[in-house]
Write a protein that holds these residues in place. Structure first.
Motif, short mmCIF file in Angstrom:
data_model
loop_
_atom_site.label_atom_id
_atom_site.label_comp_id
_atom_site.label_asym_id
_atom_site.label_seq_id
_atom_site.Cartn_x
_atom_site.Cartn_y
_atom_site.Cartn_z
N SER A 54 0.84 -1.19 0.00
CA SER A 54 0.00 0.00 0.00
C SER A 54 0.88 1.24 0.00
CB SER A 54 -0.90 -0.01 1.25
OG SER A 54 -1.76 1.09 1.29
N LEU A 55 0.35 2.31 -0.59
CA LEU A 55 1.04 3.60 -0.61
C LEU A 55 -0.01 4.69 -0.40
CD1 LEU A 55 3.75 4.90 -2.96
CD2 LEU A 55 1.67 6.22 -2.69
N ARG A 56 0.21 5.53 0.60
CA ARG A 56 -0.72 6.62 0.90
C ARG A 56 0.03 7.94 0.86
NH1 ARG A 56 -4.04 10.48 2.08
NH2 ARG A 56 -5.84 10.07 3.41
N ARG A 57 -0.35 8.81 -0.06
CA ARG A 57 0.29 10.13 -0.16
C ARG A 57 -0.37 11.12 0.79
NH1 ARG A 57 0.46 12.28 -6.11
NH2 ARG A 57 -1.66 12.72 -5.47
N LEU A 58 0.46 12.02 1.32
CA LEU A 58 -0.03 13.11 2.16
C LEU A 58 0.69 14.39 1.77
CD1 LEU A 58 0.13 11.33 5.62
CD2 LEU A 58 -1.96 11.99 4.43
#
Length: 129
Positions: A54-58
């Motif tokens: 998983s990859l979550r950008r902020l």
């Protein structure tokens, strides 16, 4: 990498806690040689050997150039699940940029939602949470 931009005020702490609830309780660090070190077993691996679930950008609330990606990973040596926080965009280090471009993209697996932390629905099918 194909992912969805954040559309909320989710904090880095929120995302890390979400991944921890999903079993990604360990962590990884980026080395000076653009590799990943597992904190659990100490193994240093090239990013292509490490599975990215998983990859979550902020983006920073006050500065959109303050961009990070929280990545959920599995160590190829000890199978520990953990996270690494990588800078991306114009302020990213060379090492972070090299790692993020070279990770083995396994976001289609069911280990974690592909583009969000557990409990979030940003960019993912909520049935995977």
């Amino acid at each position: 990498m194909s992912d969805y931009p954040p559309s909320d005020e989710t904090t880095l702490t929120d995302v890390l806690e979400g991944y921890a609830r999903g079993g990604f309780t360990s962590s990884f660090v980026v080395t000076d040689d653009s590799e990943l070190e597992c904190i659990e077993c100490g193994t240093v691996s090239s990013p292509g050997e490490v599975s990215m679930s998983s990859l979550r950008r902020l983006e920073g609330a006050s500065d959109p150039d303050d961009m990070v990606a929280v990545v959920a990973l599995t160590c190829p040596a000890c199978n520990s699940k953990g996270t690494v926080v990588l800078g991306y965009g114009p302020m990213a280090t060379v090492q972070d940029s090299d790692v993020i471009k070279s990770l083995r993209d396994d976001r289609a697996d069911t280990t974690a939602p592909g583009n969000s932390a557990h409990g979030e629905t940003t960019g993912d099918d909520p049935q995977l949470d």
